[in-house]
Design a protein around this motif. Structure first.
Motif, PDB file in Angstrom:
ATOM      1  N   LYS A   1      -0.322   4.819   9.354  1.00 27.21           N
ATOM      2  CA  LYS A   1      -0.994   3.530   9.511  1.00 27.21           C
ATOM      3  C   LYS A   1      -0.435   2.853  10.761  1.00 27.21           C
ATOM      4  O   LYS A   1       0.780   2.809  10.954  1.00 27.21           O
TER       5      LYS A   1
ATOM      6  N   THR B 155       0.834  -1.208   0.000  1.00 30.61           N
ATOM      7  CA  THR B 155       0.000   0.000   0.000  1.00 30.61           C
ATOM      8  C   THR B 155       0.864   1.252   0.000  1.00 30.61           C
ATOM      9  O   THR B 155       0.585   2.207  -0.742  1.00 30.61           O
TER      10      THR B 155
ATOM     11  N   ASP C 152      -7.181  -6.430   5.900  1.00 30.41           N
ATOM     12  CA  ASP C 152      -7.373  -5.492   7.000  1.00 30.41           C
ATOM     13  C   ASP C 152      -8.855  -5.270   7.250  1.00 30.41           C
ATOM     14  O   ASP C 152      -9.658  -5.256   6.310  1.00 30.41           O
TER      15      ASP C 152
ATOM     16  N   PHE D 113      -7.379   0.554   8.519  1.00 30.43           N
ATOM     17  CA  PHE D 113      -6.936   1.231   7.302  1.00 30.43           C
ATOM     18  C   PHE D 113      -6.034   2.408   7.648  1.00 30.43           C
ATOM     19  O   PHE D 113      -6.205   3.076   8.669  1.00 30.43           O
TER      20      PHE D 113
ATOM     21  N   PRO E  14      -7.924   1.500   2.046  1.00 32.29           N
ATOM     22  CA  PRO E  14      -7.900   0.038   2.231  1.00 32.29           C
ATOM     23  C   PRO E  14      -6.540  -0.506   1.812  1.00 32.29           C
ATOM     24  O   PRO E  14      -5.957  -0.050   0.815  1.00 32.29           O
TER      25      PRO E  14
END
Length: 341
Positions: A252, A136, A276, A281, A299
Protein backbone atom coordinates in the motif's frame (compact mmCIF):
# COMPACT_ATOMS: atom_id res chain seq x y z
CA UNK A 1 -25.71 10.14 30.19
CA UNK A 2 -22.29 10.59 31.76
CA UNK A 3 -20.20 13.23 29.99
CA UNK A 4 -16.44 13.16 30.29
CA UNK A 5 -15.29 16.64 31.31
CA UNK A 6 -11.93 17.23 29.63
CA UNK A 7 -9.26 19.86 30.17
CA UNK A 8 -6.38 20.59 27.79
CA UNK A 9 -2.95 21.89 28.62
CA UNK A 10 -1.83 23.40 25.33
CA UNK A 11 -3.87 25.09 22.62
CA UNK A 12 -1.65 24.87 19.56
CA UNK A 13 -1.95 23.14 16.20
CA UNK A 14 -1.98 19.60 17.58
CA UNK A 15 -4.73 20.30 20.10
CA UNK A 16 -6.91 21.98 17.49
CA UNK A 17 -6.22 19.46 14.73
CA UNK A 18 -5.88 16.01 16.31
CA UNK A 19 -7.87 16.30 19.52
CA UNK A 20 -10.66 18.86 19.71
CA UNK A 21 -12.41 17.97 16.39
CA UNK A 22 -12.88 14.38 17.58
CA UNK A 23 -14.11 15.38 21.04
CA UNK A 24 -16.61 17.80 19.48
CA UNK A 25 -18.07 14.94 17.43
CA UNK A 26 -18.87 12.89 20.56
CA UNK A 27 -21.97 13.49 22.67
CA UNK A 28 -20.48 11.92 25.80
CA UNK A 29 -17.62 14.44 26.11
CA UNK A 30 -17.24 18.14 26.73
CA UNK A 31 -14.26 20.51 26.95
CA UNK A 32 -14.38 22.17 30.34
CA UNK A 33 -11.09 24.06 30.53
CA UNK A 34 -8.09 24.89 28.34
CA UNK A 35 -4.72 26.17 29.50
CA UNK A 36 -2.77 28.30 27.02
CA UNK A 37 0.48 30.01 27.91
CA UNK A 38 -0.71 33.05 25.93
CA UNK A 39 -4.36 33.71 25.19
CA UNK A 40 -5.61 35.29 22.00
CA UNK A 41 -3.34 33.57 19.48
CA UNK A 42 -6.29 31.69 17.97
CA UNK A 43 -9.17 34.03 18.67
CA UNK A 44 -11.74 32.35 16.40
CA UNK A 45 -11.24 28.87 17.87
CA UNK A 46 -11.11 30.29 21.39
CA UNK A 47 -14.36 32.23 20.89
CA UNK A 48 -16.15 29.17 19.49
CA UNK A 49 -15.19 27.10 22.52
CA UNK A 50 -16.00 29.86 25.02
CA UNK A 51 -19.46 30.09 23.45
CA UNK A 52 -20.08 26.47 24.48
CA UNK A 53 -18.86 27.01 28.06
CA UNK A 54 -15.15 26.23 27.87
CA UNK A 55 -13.08 28.30 30.31
CA UNK A 56 -9.62 29.46 29.20
CA UNK A 57 -6.79 30.11 31.63
CA UNK A 58 -3.09 30.90 31.76
CA UNK A 59 -2.66 29.13 35.10
CA UNK A 60 -2.31 25.32 35.25
CA UNK A 61 -3.45 25.48 38.87
CA UNK A 62 -6.95 26.34 37.66
CA UNK A 63 -7.14 22.93 36.01
CA UNK A 64 -5.58 21.10 38.96
CA UNK A 65 -7.99 22.75 41.41
CA UNK A 66 -11.10 22.01 39.32
CA UNK A 67 -12.59 18.86 40.83
CA UNK A 68 -15.10 18.53 37.98
CA UNK A 69 -12.36 17.67 35.46
CA UNK A 70 -12.36 13.95 34.61
CA UNK A 71 -9.36 13.93 32.26
CA UNK A 72 -6.45 16.25 31.55
CA UNK A 73 -4.87 15.99 28.10
CA UNK A 74 -1.31 17.32 27.83
CA UNK A 75 -0.46 18.63 24.36
CA UNK A 76 2.74 20.60 24.87
CA UNK A 77 6.35 20.30 23.60
CA UNK A 78 7.71 16.82 24.29
CA UNK A 79 10.44 17.95 26.64
CA UNK A 80 7.80 19.37 29.03
CA UNK A 81 5.72 16.19 29.28
CA UNK A 82 7.41 14.43 32.17
CA UNK A 83 7.28 17.32 34.64
CA UNK A 84 3.71 18.28 33.72
CA UNK A 85 2.32 14.75 33.83
CA UNK A 86 4.07 14.08 37.15
CA UNK A 87 2.56 17.25 38.63
CA UNK A 88 -0.93 16.29 37.43
CA UNK A 89 -0.75 12.68 38.59
CA UNK A 90 0.51 13.69 42.02
CA UNK A 91 -2.50 16.02 42.20
CA UNK A 92 -4.78 13.05 41.53
CA UNK A 93 -5.70 13.86 37.93
CA UNK A 94 -6.32 11.33 35.14
CA UNK A 95 -3.92 12.12 32.31
CA UNK A 96 -3.51 11.42 28.62
CA UNK A 97 -0.32 12.85 27.14
CA UNK A 98 0.70 13.47 23.56
CA UNK A 99 3.56 11.40 22.21
CA UNK A 100 6.38 10.88 22.72
CA UNK A 101 5.25 10.74 26.33
CA UNK A 102 8.74 10.95 27.82
CA UNK A 103 12.38 10.55 26.81
CA UNK A 104 13.62 7.94 29.28
CA UNK A 105 12.40 4.53 30.41
CA UNK A 106 13.02 5.55 34.03
CA UNK A 107 10.64 8.49 33.57
CA UNK A 108 7.91 6.26 32.18
CA UNK A 109 8.39 3.82 35.05
CA UNK A 110 8.07 6.65 37.56
CA UNK A 111 4.88 8.01 36.00
CA UNK A 112 3.27 4.57 35.86
CA UNK A 113 4.15 4.01 39.53
CA UNK A 114 2.66 7.37 40.53
CA UNK A 115 -0.51 6.66 38.55
CA UNK A 116 -0.91 3.33 40.35
CA UNK A 117 -0.23 4.90 43.74
CA UNK A 118 -2.80 7.64 43.10
CA UNK A 119 -5.26 5.27 41.36
CA UNK A 120 -5.21 7.53 38.30
CA UNK A 121 -5.55 6.84 34.60
CA UNK A 122 -2.37 7.48 32.59
CA UNK A 123 -1.81 6.72 28.89
CA UNK A 124 -0.10 8.27 25.84
CA UNK A 125 -2.20 9.51 22.93
CA UNK A 126 -1.17 6.81 20.45
CA UNK A 127 -3.68 7.92 17.82
CA UNK A 128 -1.89 6.08 15.00
CA UNK A 129 -3.36 2.87 16.39
CA UNK A 130 -6.45 4.14 14.59
CA UNK A 131 -4.94 5.01 11.21
CA UNK A 132 -6.94 3.44 8.39
CA UNK A 133 -3.85 1.78 6.91
CA UNK A 134 -2.83 0.28 10.27
CA UNK A 135 -6.34 -1.02 10.97
CA UNK A 136 -6.37 -2.61 7.52
CA UNK A 137 -2.99 -4.27 8.03
CA UNK A 138 -4.13 -5.51 11.42
CA UNK A 139 -7.19 -7.07 9.75
CA UNK A 140 -5.12 -8.68 6.97
CA UNK A 141 -2.72 -10.24 9.46
CA UNK A 142 -5.55 -11.60 11.61
CA UNK A 143 -7.32 -13.19 8.63
CA UNK A 144 -4.18 -15.10 7.67
CA UNK A 145 -4.20 -14.19 3.96
CA UNK A 146 -0.41 -13.91 3.90
CA UNK A 147 0.49 -16.99 5.91
CA UNK A 148 3.47 -16.68 8.23
CA UNK A 149 4.95 -13.20 8.00
CA UNK A 150 8.58 -13.05 6.88
CA UNK A 151 9.25 -9.35 6.27
CA UNK A 152 7.24 -6.23 7.00
CA UNK A 153 8.25 -2.67 6.11
CA UNK A 154 6.39 0.45 7.14
CA UNK A 155 7.47 3.97 6.16
CA UNK A 156 6.65 7.52 7.18
CA UNK A 157 8.34 9.58 4.46
CA UNK A 158 8.35 13.28 3.60
CA UNK A 159 10.34 15.65 1.41
CA UNK A 160 11.35 18.58 3.59
CA UNK A 161 14.84 19.81 2.67
CA UNK A 162 16.36 21.93 5.42
CA UNK A 163 20.04 22.79 5.78
CA UNK A 164 19.66 24.20 9.29
CA UNK A 165 22.03 22.84 11.93
CA UNK A 166 19.73 21.76 14.74
CA UNK A 167 20.98 21.38 18.30
CA UNK A 168 18.41 19.98 20.68
CA UNK A 169 17.54 16.96 22.79
CA UNK A 170 17.03 13.63 21.02
CA UNK A 171 13.34 13.78 21.99
CA UNK A 172 13.00 16.52 19.34
CA UNK A 173 14.33 14.30 16.52
CA UNK A 174 12.64 12.10 13.95
CA UNK A 175 13.05 8.82 15.81
CA UNK A 176 11.20 10.04 18.88
CA UNK A 177 8.82 12.20 16.82
CA UNK A 178 7.88 9.79 14.01
CA UNK A 179 9.37 6.57 15.34
CA UNK A 180 7.13 6.60 18.40
CA UNK A 181 4.15 5.95 16.07
CA UNK A 182 5.78 3.14 14.15
CA UNK A 183 7.37 1.46 17.17
CA UNK A 184 4.01 1.50 18.94
CA UNK A 185 2.29 -0.03 15.92
CA UNK A 186 4.81 -2.89 15.83
CA UNK A 187 4.48 -3.45 19.57
CA UNK A 188 0.69 -3.56 19.12
CA UNK A 189 0.95 -6.11 16.27
CA UNK A 190 3.80 -8.34 17.40
CA UNK A 191 4.83 -7.44 20.93
CA UNK A 192 8.33 -6.65 22.12
CA UNK A 193 11.04 -7.79 19.66
CA UNK A 194 13.82 -10.22 20.53
CA UNK A 195 16.52 -8.01 18.97
CA UNK A 196 16.73 -4.51 17.48
CA UNK A 197 19.14 -2.88 15.01
CA UNK A 198 19.38 0.89 14.66
CA UNK A 199 20.38 3.30 11.88
CA UNK A 200 19.61 6.83 13.09
CA UNK A 201 21.14 9.80 11.23
CA UNK A 202 20.98 13.46 10.41
CA UNK A 203 20.89 13.54 6.60
CA UNK A 204 19.60 16.97 5.53
CA UNK A 205 22.59 18.62 7.16
CA UNK A 206 25.14 16.10 8.47
CA UNK A 207 26.39 18.72 10.95
CA UNK A 208 23.05 18.73 12.73
CA UNK A 209 22.81 17.14 16.18
CA UNK A 210 19.18 16.14 15.72
CA UNK A 211 18.25 13.08 13.65
CA UNK A 212 15.93 13.35 10.65
CA UNK A 213 16.26 9.81 9.25
CA UNK A 214 16.01 6.35 10.76
CA UNK A 215 15.79 2.73 9.70
CA UNK A 216 15.23 0.34 12.58
CA UNK A 217 14.96 -3.45 12.34
CA UNK A 218 12.84 -5.34 14.86
CA UNK A 219 13.52 -9.07 14.91
CA UNK A 220 10.97 -11.60 16.15
CA UNK A 221 10.57 -15.35 16.48
CA UNK A 222 10.74 -17.57 13.38
CA UNK A 223 13.18 -15.15 11.72
CA UNK A 224 10.50 -12.53 11.11
CA UNK A 225 11.72 -8.94 10.68
CA UNK A 226 9.79 -5.69 10.84
CA UNK A 227 11.53 -2.62 9.46
CA UNK A 228 10.34 0.86 10.42
CA UNK A 229 11.72 3.78 8.48
CA UNK A 230 11.22 7.52 8.10
CA UNK A 231 13.08 10.15 6.16
CA UNK A 232 12.64 13.82 5.36
CA UNK A 233 14.40 13.43 2.01
CA UNK A 234 12.17 11.15 -0.06
CA UNK A 235 10.95 13.16 -3.04
CA UNK A 236 9.32 9.93 -4.25
CA UNK A 237 8.05 8.04 -1.25
CA UNK A 238 8.48 4.35 -0.57
CA UNK A 239 5.32 2.28 -0.17
CA UNK A 240 3.71 2.97 3.20
CA UNK A 241 3.42 -0.78 3.81
CA UNK A 242 5.15 -3.73 2.17
CA UNK A 243 4.52 -7.15 3.71
CA UNK A 244 5.79 -10.51 2.50
CA UNK A 245 4.47 -13.78 3.88
CA UNK A 246 4.68 -17.48 3.09
CA UNK A 247 1.36 -17.29 1.23
CA UNK A 248 1.23 -13.81 -0.23
CA UNK A 249 2.12 -10.12 -0.25
CA UNK A 250 0.48 -6.81 0.59
CA UNK A 251 1.56 -3.39 -0.67
CA UNK A 252 0.00 0.00 0.00
CA UNK A 253 1.42 3.36 -0.99
CA UNK A 254 -0.49 6.18 0.62
CA UNK A 255 -1.13 6.80 4.29
CA UNK A 256 -4.28 7.45 6.26
CA UNK A 257 -6.32 10.40 4.97
CA UNK A 258 -7.52 11.83 8.28
CA UNK A 259 -4.65 14.28 8.56
CA UNK A 260 -5.08 15.52 5.00
CA UNK A 261 -8.80 16.05 5.57
CA UNK A 262 -8.20 17.88 8.84
CA UNK A 263 -5.64 20.15 7.17
CA UNK A 264 -8.29 20.96 4.55
CA UNK A 265 -10.82 21.92 7.21
CA UNK A 266 -12.92 18.76 6.79
CA UNK A 267 -14.16 17.59 10.19
CA UNK A 268 -14.63 14.01 11.46
CA UNK A 269 -18.42 14.36 11.33
CA UNK A 270 -18.35 15.06 7.58
CA UNK A 271 -19.48 12.37 5.17
CA UNK A 272 -16.51 10.56 3.63
CA UNK A 273 -14.04 11.90 6.19
CA UNK A 274 -10.79 9.93 6.21
CA UNK A 275 -11.83 7.56 3.43
CA UNK A 276 -9.37 6.32 0.81
CA UNK A 277 -10.17 6.79 -2.85
CA UNK A 278 -10.02 3.54 -4.88
CA UNK A 279 -6.66 4.37 -6.48
CA UNK A 280 -5.14 4.42 -2.98
CA UNK A 281 -6.37 0.96 -1.98
CA UNK A 282 -3.69 -1.52 -0.98
CA UNK A 283 -3.01 -4.53 -3.23
CA UNK A 284 -3.29 -7.99 -1.71
CA UNK A 285 -1.84 -10.95 -3.65
CA UNK A 286 -2.18 -14.46 -2.23
CA UNK A 287 -3.01 -18.09 -2.97
CA UNK A 288 -6.43 -19.33 -1.89
CA UNK A 289 -7.22 -22.81 -0.54
CA UNK A 290 -7.67 -24.12 -4.09
CA UNK A 291 -4.20 -22.95 -5.10
CA UNK A 292 -5.50 -20.09 -7.23
CA UNK A 293 -3.47 -16.88 -7.33
CA UNK A 294 -5.73 -14.04 -6.22
CA UNK A 295 -5.04 -10.34 -6.69
CA UNK A 296 -7.41 -7.81 -5.21
CA UNK A 297 -7.42 -4.25 -3.99
CA UNK A 298 -8.44 -3.91 -0.36
CA UNK A 299 -10.57 -0.91 0.67
CA UNK A 300 -9.08 0.59 3.80
CA UNK A 301 -10.92 0.26 7.08
CA UNK A 302 -11.89 3.83 7.91
CA UNK A 303 -9.70 5.26 10.67
CA UNK A 304 -10.83 7.37 13.59
CA UNK A 305 -8.39 9.00 16.01
CA UNK A 306 -11.32 9.68 18.31
CA UNK A 307 -11.49 6.00 19.17
CA UNK A 308 -8.67 6.54 21.64
CA UNK A 309 -11.00 8.94 23.47
CA UNK A 310 -13.72 6.29 23.32
CA UNK A 311 -11.32 3.93 25.06
CA UNK A 312 -10.53 6.51 27.76
CA UNK A 313 -14.27 6.93 28.36
CA UNK A 314 -14.74 3.16 28.63
CA UNK A 315 -11.83 2.86 31.06
CA UNK A 316 -12.95 5.70 33.32
CA UNK A 317 -16.71 5.07 33.19
CA UNK A 318 -17.06 1.34 32.48
CA UNK A 319 -13.84 -0.12 33.90
CA UNK A 320 -12.50 -1.33 30.55
CA UNK A 321 -8.83 -2.04 29.84
CA UNK A 322 -6.56 0.62 28.35
CA UNK A 323 -5.94 0.20 24.61
CA UNK A 324 -2.25 1.00 25.25
CA UNK A 325 -1.13 -1.14 28.17
CA UNK A 326 1.52 -0.18 30.70
CA UNK A 327 3.77 -2.94 29.33
CA UNK A 328 3.43 -1.52 25.81
CA UNK A 329 4.11 2.02 27.03
CA UNK A 330 7.32 0.84 28.68
CA UNK A 331 8.42 -1.20 25.65
CA UNK A 332 8.00 1.77 23.28
CA UNK A 333 10.09 4.15 25.37
CA UNK A 334 12.74 1.49 25.99
CA UNK A 335 13.16 0.91 22.24
CA UNK A 336 13.34 4.64 21.55
CA UNK A 337 15.89 5.32 24.29
CA UNK A 338 18.07 2.34 23.28
CA UNK A 339 18.43 3.82 19.80
CA UNK A 340 20.86 6.35 21.25
CA UNK A 341 23.01 3.95 23.28
Amino acid sequence: MKKLNIAYIGFGKSTNRYHIPYVKSRDNMRIGRIYARTLGKNLIAQAELEATGTIFTTDVADIIDDETIDLVVVVTPANTHFALVKQLLLAGKNVMVDKPAVEKLSEMEELIDIAKMKNCFFMPFQNRRFDSDFLTVEHILKTGYLGRIIDLEVHMDHFRPDETIYQASKINGAFYGHGVHLVDQMIALFGKPEKVSYDIRATRNPQSHVDDHFEVGLFYADNMKATIQATEMALVSYPKWLIQGTNGSYIKYNMDQQENDLKSGIMPSARGFGEDVPQDFGKLTYFNQSGDRIEKFMPAIVGDYGRIYDNVFDVLVNGAEKVVTDAQMLAVIELLENGFG
